[in-house]
Scaffold this active site. Sequence first.
Site, PDB file in Angstrom:
ATOM      1  N   ASP A  72       4.997 -56.406 -66.215  1.00 61.66           N
ATOM      2  CA  ASP A  72       5.699 -55.663 -65.365  1.00 61.66           C
ATOM      3  C   ASP A  72       5.944 -56.652 -64.177  1.00 61.66           C
ATOM      4  OD1 ASP A  72       6.981 -53.375 -63.943  1.00 61.66           O
ATOM      5  OD2 ASP A  72       5.093 -52.581 -63.090  1.00 61.66           O
ATOM      6  N   ASP A  74       6.590 -55.119 -59.998  1.00 56.97           N
ATOM      7  CA  ASP A  74       5.742 -54.589 -58.764  1.00 56.97           C
ATOM      8  C   ASP A  74       4.613 -54.010 -59.191  1.00 56.97           C
ATOM      9  OD1 ASP A  74       8.130 -54.378 -56.508  1.00 56.97           O
ATOM     10  OD2 ASP A  74       9.091 -54.030 -58.543  1.00 56.97           O
ATOM     11  N   ASP A 262       1.449 -51.677 -64.583  1.00 56.10           N
ATOM     12  CA  ASP A 262       0.869 -50.438 -63.705  1.00 56.10           C
ATOM     13  C   ASP A 262       1.491 -49.269 -63.591  1.00 56.10           C
ATOM     14  OD1 ASP A 262       3.080 -51.594 -62.039  1.00 56.10           O
ATOM     15  OD2 ASP A 262       1.901 -50.247 -60.383  1.00 56.10           O
TER      16      ASP A 262
END
Length: 326
Positions: A72, A74, A262
């Site tokens: 991922d 961000d 996250d």
Amino acid sequence: MAKFLSRDINLMGFQISHSNKQKLKPFYDDPDSMLPDVEAYASWLLKHPSALNSFDCIMKEAKGKKMVVFLDYDGTLSPIVEDPDKAFMSTEMRAALREVAKQFPTSIISGRSRDKVKEFVQLNNVCYAGSHGLDIMQPPKSCDKKGNEGAFQPAKLFLPAIQEISMELEHKIGETQGAKIEDNMFCISVHYRQVPPQDQGNLKEKVKSVVENRPEFRLTEGKMVLEVRPSMEWNKGDALNYLLHNLGFSNANDVLSLYIGDDQTDEDAFKVIAGKREGFPIVVSSIPKETKAWYSLRDPSEVLAFLLRLAKWNKSQASFLQLDYV
């Protein structure tokens, strides 16, 4: 549009089903605002141990297999920041990612637009999938005869409606203090991290009102962001499978996938890897949370440490094999 939504498309061996039922998820408080509970986190780590502390155990499973890396952006490669336009990754992270991508097929699957993620990352040796996998740059192996990469965009017919929604959102919440509308091509993100707490509830209701009469779209929420996406059964897990397929790894028995992310949207990819039991899903979190991931890293600084160690491990394996051959 309705006709398009009611049929199934079979593309590249993957079935994409479309539903005319709106899928709304409940809104939650920002996880980042929660006070850390040391005892609860320690207990959570027993179920989702540190990927750094378990590195040798993970790599033991990787020996003799082809590793594929998915990430991922961000909150994983870059920290979560107040202004989403300033979510820059560090030069150290870029260097580590470049090194990992030299050694393993590496892809970034983000909710951001594909072009925006590529602008942040600035590397040409990784594959980019934007809009939660609805806009995927073809891996080099999938280029056409002229060498054009092209893009896989299963939601392309939604673009006119997405643009309409973007304009309506701008009209309804454009003047809301701290609100930021981000056009991610196939996903519209409404960031409210800088919106005063007393105004956040009203903002959410306005966004919901724009989507509620459009069953071909759904509204989800990430970390202080609302996201409007097509209501099609395609997510980061499907994007992961698509990339594995195009890289020629979908039917291989000697492939191990690593996925580090996250956010809630990364859970779909965790589920795919956990279901196949041919890889390691790793969640980035400094607080206890429900997750399908098997391992964890606390924050992007630990992601950096993991990537550096991964690249170093692979080089040591190559050196060992060379010595063994001699």
